[in-house]
Design an enzyme around this catalytic site. Structure first.
Site, PDB file in Angstrom:
ATOM      1  CB  THR A  98      13.764   3.944  -2.523  1.00 14.43           C
ATOM      2  OG1 THR A  98      13.001   3.195  -3.459  1.00 14.43           O
ATOM      3  CG2 THR A  98      14.560   5.016  -3.246  1.00 14.43           C
ATOM      4  CE  LYS A 174      12.594   3.692  -6.777  1.00 13.17           C
ATOM      5  NZ  LYS A 174      11.411   3.309  -7.504  1.00 13.17           N
ATOM      6  CE  LYS A 249      12.352   6.770   0.474  1.00 16.67           C
ATOM      7  NZ  LYS A 249      12.236   5.303   0.623  1.00 16.67           N
TER       8      LYS A 249
HETATM    9  P1  NAD Z   1       4.733   1.391   2.996  1.00 16.04           P
HETATM   10  O1  NAD Z   1       4.929   2.486   3.974  1.00 16.04           O
HETATM   11  O2  NAD Z   1       3.367   1.067   2.484  1.00 16.04           O
HETATM   12  O3  NAD Z   1       5.366   0.015   3.580  1.00 16.04           O
HETATM   13  C1  NAD Z   1       6.438  -0.035   4.455  1.00 16.04           C
HETATM   14  C2  NAD Z   1       6.062  -1.012   5.558  1.00 16.04           C
HETATM   15  O4  NAD Z   1       7.191  -1.175   6.417  1.00 16.04           O
HETATM   16  C3  NAD Z   1       4.896  -0.533   6.428  1.00 16.04           C
HETATM   17  O5  NAD Z   1       3.861  -1.502   6.435  1.00 16.04           O
HETATM   18  C4  NAD Z   1       5.530  -0.384   7.818  1.00 16.04           C
HETATM   19  O6  NAD Z   1       4.635  -0.705   8.880  1.00 16.04           O
HETATM   20  C5  NAD Z   1       6.682  -1.369   7.721  1.00 16.04           C
HETATM   21  N1  NAD Z   1       7.743  -1.134   8.704  1.00 16.04           N
HETATM   22  C6  NAD Z   1       8.173   0.027   9.248  1.00 16.04           C
HETATM   23  N2  NAD Z   1       9.182  -0.216  10.104  1.00 16.04           N
HETATM   24  C7  NAD Z   1       9.380  -1.562  10.105  1.00 16.04           C
HETATM   25  C8  NAD Z   1      10.280  -2.435  10.783  1.00 16.04           C
HETATM   26  N3  NAD Z   1      11.197  -1.961  11.638  1.00 16.04           N
HETATM   27  N4  NAD Z   1      10.203  -3.766  10.532  1.00 16.04           N
HETATM   28  C9  NAD Z   1       9.298  -4.264   9.682  1.00 16.04           C
HETATM   29  N5  NAD Z   1       8.416  -3.484   8.992  1.00 16.04           N
HETATM   30  C10 NAD Z   1       8.466  -2.153   9.209  1.00 16.04           C
HETATM   31  O7  NAD Z   1       5.724   1.709   1.770  1.00 16.04           O
HETATM   32  P2  NAD Z   1       5.726   1.035   0.317  1.00 16.04           P
HETATM   33  O8  NAD Z   1       5.020   1.917  -0.637  1.00 16.04           O
HETATM   34  O9  NAD Z   1       5.371  -0.406   0.423  1.00 16.04           O
HETATM   35  O10 NAD Z   1       7.297   1.195  -0.029  1.00 16.04           O
HETATM   36  C11 NAD Z   1       8.292   0.360   0.534  1.00 16.04           C
HETATM   37  C12 NAD Z   1       9.638   0.742  -0.063  1.00 16.04           C
HETATM   38  O11 NAD Z   1       9.593   0.562  -1.493  1.00 16.04           O
HETATM   39  C13 NAD Z   1      10.022   2.207   0.149  1.00 16.04           C
HETATM   40  O12 NAD Z   1      11.404   2.300   0.344  1.00 16.04           O
HETATM   41  C14 NAD Z   1       9.591   2.886  -1.135  1.00 16.04           C
HETATM   42  O13 NAD Z   1      10.324   4.071  -1.396  1.00 16.04           O
HETATM   43  C15 NAD Z   1       9.869   1.801  -2.149  1.00 16.04           C
HETATM   44  N6  NAD Z   1       9.037   1.844  -3.367  1.00 16.04           N
HETATM   45  C16 NAD Z   1       7.696   2.060  -3.298  1.00 16.04           C
HETATM   46  C17 NAD Z   1       6.951   2.081  -4.481  1.00 16.04           C
HETATM   47  C18 NAD Z   1       5.448   2.324  -4.481  1.00 16.04           C
HETATM   48  O14 NAD Z   1       4.879   2.537  -5.569  1.00 16.04           O
HETATM   49  N7  NAD Z   1       4.775   2.300  -3.350  1.00 16.04           N
HETATM   50  C19 NAD Z   1       7.577   1.846  -5.707  1.00 16.04           C
HETATM   51  C20 NAD Z   1       8.948   1.584  -5.731  1.00 16.04           C
HETATM   52  C21 NAD Z   1       9.674   1.585  -4.553  1.00 16.04           C
END
Ligand code: NAD
Length: 304
Positions: A98, A174, A249
């Site tokens: 997102t 979204k 965010k």
């Molecule tokens: P999260 O923080 O658990 O996962 C993100 C991952 O990205 C982390 O493991 C982090 O170490 C990694 N990361 C950071 N910088 C990086 C880089 N340069 N290269 C590779 N990896 C890197 O977050 P999440 O909950 O898994 O969410 C991921 C995305 O999905 C976000 O944009 C979030 O808004 C969206 N989202 C999350 C949910 C949810 O329920 N958690 C639902 C829908 C959408």
């Protein structure tokens, strides 16, 4: 037919499960995350542990990103040792993060400029949906053929794919979805606290509300009190799930869109403020359903 190789960048709460489902569906999956525990966990799911994002992308036909925000996405694409330079010409990028409309369009320009294709595909359904492979993808793709190219990978991770329009449309949908989710979670949390104060048990309120007009994903799946839905984060001290910082965010992105479009979204603005405050403290790393504790704390003492 040769097997498609997918590079998965970002193996966090969502990405780890999504990458695992791609591997289960038969794709060769090469994963990278800067957190070594995340890579080790993914390895247990059958994902090839790569030492850098570039290494993961160098042998892939498809690159899926699941990253915290737009700045990190753009950095991962264009930075030194970035994905765009490492990926073979004509790679399909599927961004599931997102990131808002502006960063999504900037990402598309960079991806196209490097001779690749971008399908933006933010998602909904939470970590439970990521694990079960039941996510909904909101696709923004200028060309239907690009979506068809992405479809087998999206189908491995989700149950519903909606083509929302051209690039940016997925992010727009979204933001609207998550604004409603935040308002729902605040509403259901206020109702639980009110019910407590009126002497009603959580279970009694849940049994009625979850099957009547107050039902929602916030209540039925991500219930903010422990007990009624054993898999909800409330049962594990609000371990995410969907972190407060990520909700804050998303609401920040929604607020930008509200202001730009001149929309009279008063509840949306209130939700922005609730989650801004929530994510200033330890709520940042807790599930967003922990907002119920702020509401409880801020409620006035009752007379004996
Ligand atoms: P999260 O923080 O658990 O996962 C993100 C991952 O990205 C982390 O493991 C982090 O170490 C990694 N990361 C950071 N910088 C990086 C880089 N340069 N290269 C590779 N990896 C890197 O977050 P999440 O909950 O898994 O969410 C991921 C995305 O999905 C976000 O944009 C979030 O808004 C969206 N989202 C999350 C949910 C949810 O329920 N958690 C639902 C829908 C959408």
């Amino acid at each position: 037919m040769t097997q498609t190789t997918v590079a998965f960048i970002g193996l966090g709460n969502m990405g780890a499960h999504m990458a695992a489902n791609c591997a289960k569906a038969g794709f060769t999956v090469r994963g990278f995350d800067p957190v070594s525990e995340a890579r080790t966990r993914a390895e247990e799911y059958g994902i090839i542990n790569c030492a850098s994002a570039a290494e993961a992308a160098s042998q892939a036909q498809v690159v899926v990103t699941s990253l915290p925000n737009g700045k990190i996405l753009l950095g991962a694409l264009t930075g030194e040792d970035g994905l765009l330079a490492a990926a073979p010409a004509g790679t399909l990028f599927i961004d599931t993060s997102t990131v808002g409309v502006a960063d999504c369009l900037a990402a598309r320009e960079a991806v196209m400029g490097a001779g690749h294709t971008l399908v933006e595909s933010p998602m909904s359904g939470g970590t439970v949906g990521a694990e079960k492979g039941t996510l909904t993808f909101m696709v923004g793709a200028d060309d239907e053929a690009d979506l068809e190219r992405a479809r087998p990978v999206l189908e491995a991770m989700g149950a519903k794919i909606v083509h929302c329009g051209g690039a940016g449309a997925g992010q727009a949908v979204k933001l609207c979805n998550n604004m409603v989710l935040a308002i729902n979670m605040i509403g259901i949390s206020e109702a639980f606290v009110l019910a407590e104060r009126l002497g009603v048990s959580h279970q009694a309120f849940f049994d009625v509300a979850s099957t009547s007009t107050a039902q929602s994903w916030a209540l039925n799946t991500n219930c903010p009190v422990p007990g009624p839905v054993p898999t909800s984060p409330a049962n594990r001290n609000y371990e995410p799930g969907f972190m407060g910082a990520l909700m804050a965010k998303d609401l920040g992105l929604a607020l930008g869109a509200i202001d730009l479009s001149g929309t009279d979204a008063q509840l949306g603005r209130l939700a922005v403020e609730f989650y801004r405050q929530f994510s200033e403290g330890e709520g940042a790393r807790k599930d967003f359903s922990g907002i119920i504790n702020s509401i409880r704390e801020q409620s006035t003492d009752q007379e004996a």
